[in-house]
Design an enzyme around this catalytic site. Structure first.
Site, short mmCIF file in Angstrom:
data_model
loop_
_atom_site.label_atom_id
_atom_site.label_comp_id
_atom_site.label_asym_id
_atom_site.label_seq_id
_atom_site.Cartn_x
_atom_site.Cartn_y
_atom_site.Cartn_z
N LYS A 106 33.09 38.24 36.86
CA LYS A 106 33.87 38.93 35.84
C LYS A 106 33.01 39.92 35.06
CE LYS A 106 34.81 37.53 31.72
NZ LYS A 106 35.19 36.77 30.57
N ASP A 118 39.79 37.91 34.03
CA ASP A 118 39.47 37.05 32.90
C ASP A 118 40.53 35.96 32.79
OD1 ASP A 118 41.72 38.28 31.90
OD2 ASP A 118 40.79 38.92 30.03
#
Length: 111
Positions: free
Chosen positions: A22, A40
């Site tokens: 991420k 996320d």
């Protein structure tokens, strides 16, 4: 990094201590203007609830699925729209399914 091929930059970033898929994708997309789709909490929750991915997929796996499903020029817009929808409509504990404009195509909302 800005002059490197995106995959080389991603590999380099993910090799740094504490940098996962991420964070690497956020740096690529927002700082280096390279194609990446960060997954996320909000993005992962929505992708699972809508039914685009399996409930058991990790955010890294969801990121890969989204990167292969969307055209690169849509990554940033889709990412930001999913976050916005996840924060204000498809909330973690109290989703507002009754007011959701995509409920008709959402596995979770049609239950």
């Amino acid at each position: 990094l800005a002059t490197w091929p995106p995959e080389k930059a991603r590999t380099y970033l993910e090799a740094l201590p504490g940098v996962g898929p991420k964070t690497a994708a956020c740096v690529l997309l927002f700082d280096l203007a390279m194609p990446a789709f960060p997954a996320d909490t909000h993005v992962s929750r929505l992708c699972r609830r809508i039914g685009w991915v399996s409930e058991k997929m990790s955010p890294g796996e969801i990121q890969s699925v989204m990167e292969s499903a969307l055209p690169q020029e849509r990554y940033m817009g889709a990412h930001l729209n999913l976050i916005e929808h996840g924060r204000h409509v498809c909330k973690a504990r109290t989703p507002l399914c009754g007011t959701c404009v995509i409920r008709h195509c959402c596995d979770f909302g049609r239950r």
